[in-house]
Design an enzyme around this catalytic site. Structure first.
Site, PDB file in Angstrom:
ATOM      1  N   CYS B 203       0.644  -1.094  -0.104  1.00  0.00           N
ATOM      2  CA  CYS B 203       0.002  -0.022   0.111  1.00  0.00           C
ATOM      3  C   CYS B 203       1.055   1.125   0.134  1.00  0.00           C
ATOM      4  O   CYS B 203       2.093   0.961  -0.078  1.00  0.00           O
ATOM      5  CB  CYS B 203      -1.163   0.034   1.105  1.00  0.00           C
ATOM      6  N   CYS B 227       7.526  27.480  -7.533  1.00  0.00           N
ATOM      7  CA  CYS B 227       6.440  26.776  -8.203  1.00  0.00           C
ATOM      8  C   CYS B 227       7.247  25.539  -8.982  1.00  0.00           C
ATOM      9  O   CYS B 227       8.423  25.747  -9.498  1.00  0.00           O
ATOM     10  CB  CYS B 227       5.588  27.369  -9.057  1.00  0.00           C
TER      11      CYS B 227
END
Lengths: 390, 390
Positions: B203, B227
């Site tokens: 997982c 960014c």
């Protein structure tokens, strides 16, 4: 600016210069970030390039949208077809565009997305005599002012038949124009991209790629009651790989792939490289091959000069004649110039060895394991001819 | 029909059944052709499936468009963000949608493209307590009537941060829901997709993928003045690989990839497979692991029954005890069931050996050359924790 944007009927205004400013209203901030991250040296150069896309279908339309969103300078679009509902299982065209020519529909969508891109639309069939003339003339325009034989920087072939590919090949060989070919198989689950540099690599007549050389008459694809399968996934991946290779070629970063296949059933991506065929049936190809061979001394001199410049800069590093501990010095600038975002070697041991090393795979194309330079093209051509005539 | 289509303001009407008829007005003809070509056994089943997409950004929006054009039955879309001009360097959103929530803008575009798809839009943040509750409840809806714990067939995670991935992981572990994860690196030039089956594979808490485990605090990506770079090419390729893997999983064709990476600078595609971590910190994962182990005898019995059925059908083939010419018989149905569009073995010798054999690469994931099953997850987790805490 934001106020204008909220009206659906008014376009965003053009911008004069690509800004790297990080604000929500800057459509280029995430692209200019490629410079700051050290991936691309000068992203703004994208505005100087002209790219021609032949075939605005499942691959070509997506390629055009990607280049438009990247802020390419000029796009030349060629197609003779109209939009149909049967095209809706691929990206780009919308049901409300049914009945429009693909080039007009593309210009409508693309100019809304990015008004900074100069769009030229040619609704014509390049396989007709008149269409071919217009095609060649449109590629040559703007060439004189730049002292080149072609006025575009790259041609992308996104057509779905053999005949149109041979026409693009003829035009690019005549104009000494680098181009990239793409294709998706009839069963929609595999595809390829290929770089063609006249005289330097195999041209399309030297050795058509395997996906086309399946022996099927391509015209049957358009027969009533018979149609090829297609998927937006396969075509989106092929368009993405094609434009990524184009960006690497134009903006000079990463490694430009000579040939890359995509087998989606096994997620397998074969690579190879093909030399030109000295017995190619295309006379313009033979002329480009001759020029390429004649230019060898000049290329060698350039390579030597580059090597000398590099070794003289290396000589500035401290030399240790005695090295009983076998310590080797890695030049930082050299390590950076490989341009790899994720360096597996920088990870702890436990992680490194779970993944194969990219360098081992793709770097030496002549190693024979994942790629091979095809030298014996005469034999290959013979077999392909046999396949196609059957 | 054609007349209606030519009006930009009126949508195409819904269709009752997917038709395989080859006419320009049939939006499903090229998809239904997958059946005729032997790729997919029953394409029409696509209308029975529900897929949830978390994160409608550069990857999620394109994944949603691909599934919509493929005619998926129901799409559930989750995002809390609004469309900005800064998103225009990725596919899908248009400048005239700036200011709309991403889910509303997506529903607007997708319902125009294909009115047959049921679209559910959730403009919420799944990492908040309230958002998580709504997320879980929306996934569970329709589950009771089908006797399942989840009401969707697949969840696609297309988020851009670690926290949201952990939330999707938690929900899918709780609901025993198979999901696929995707990601693109901060420098825009690599990405990955990964299949997660609770109890059967690792997982997200067992072993986060390498692209997230770079030690960077993901929240810094949204800081003013900083960014991440992004490209429509990389995101389009990752979305294409993700949805292709989803189609293979849902419609049962080809090989579903457990993990597939994309390094665009070298056009290198690493594959691997990860087993669950018995010391996973997620208790729902441990519960699913326990159930998976308990169900082993039932799985073994099923596999044996399938093997027996196959060997009894093989016994029907004529047997030749003497075979001095070493002739081997290949069962046609077996050759077809491999589902490979292009069979390299069918090509003449000259072509076969230029390309590596796909089977040699991808089939045995435990061979260690191109992929490896990571068993020692305790050590891996320790190293990842060290990386993330630095």
């Amino acid at each position: 600016m934001t106020l204008i944007m909220k009206s659906a009927t008014i376009r965003r205004s053009k911008v004069k210069e690509l800004s790297a400013e990080v604000v929500d209203s800057n459509p280029y901030s995430r692209l200019m970030a490629l410079q700051r991250m050290g991936i691309v040296e000068n992203y703004e150069k994208i505005r100087d390039f002209s790219v021609a896309i032949v075939g605005i279908g499942g691959v070509g339309s997506v390629a055009a949208e990607m280049l438009t969103r990247c802020g390419i300078g000029r796009l030349l679009l060629y197609d003779y077809d109209t939009v149909e509902l049967a095209n809706m299982n691929r990206l780009f065209f919308r049901p409300d565009q049914v009945g429009m020519t693909k080039t007009d529909a593309a210009v409508q969508t693309l100019s809304d997305i990015n008004p900074d891109v100069v769009l030229e639309s040619y609704s014509l069939n390049i396989t007709t005599v008149k269409g071919f003339d217009t095609f060649i003339e449109s590629l040559k325009r703007k060439s004189a002012e730049e002292g080149r034989s072609s006025g575009v920087d790259l041609v992308l072939s996104c057509v779905d038949n053999y005949e149109a590919r041979m026409v693009v090949n003829q035009a690019c060989n005549e104009l000494n124009q680098t181009w990239m070919e793409s294709g998706v198989s009839e069963d929609a689950v595999s595809g390829h991209i290929q770089l063609l540099v006249p005289g330097e690599t195999a041209c399309f007549a030297c050795a058509p790629p395997l996906v086309v050389a399946s022996g099927v008459d391509e015209r049957t694809l358009k027969r009533e009651g018979v149609c090829a399968a297609s998927l937006p996934t396969t075509m989106g991946v092929v368009a993405g790989l094609l434009v990524q290779n184009s960006l690497k070629y134009l903006l000079k970063f990463g490694q430009v792939s000579p040939y890359l296949g995509y087998n989606s059933l096994k997620d397998y991506f074969p690579a190879m490289e093909m030399k030109p065929n000295p017995q190619c049936s295309n006379s313009a190809c033979l002329q480009r091959q001759k020029e390429y061979i004649q230019a060898k001394p000049a290329r060698d001199a350039l390579a030597k000069a580059k090597l000398d410049a590099e070794s003289s800069s290396e000589a500035e590093c401290p030399l240790h004649m005695d090295n009983e501990w076998h310590i080797s010095v890695v030049d930082d600038s050299e390590a950076e110039s490989s341009n790899i975002g994720k360096k597996p070697d920088a990870l702890p041991d436990g992680l490194v060895h779970e993944l194969p090393n990219a360098d081992k795979y793709q770097e030496p194309p002549a190693s024979g394991e994942t790629s091979a330079i095809t030298d014996d093209l005469e034999e290959l051509q013979r077999q392909l001819d046999a396949l196609n005539s059957s």
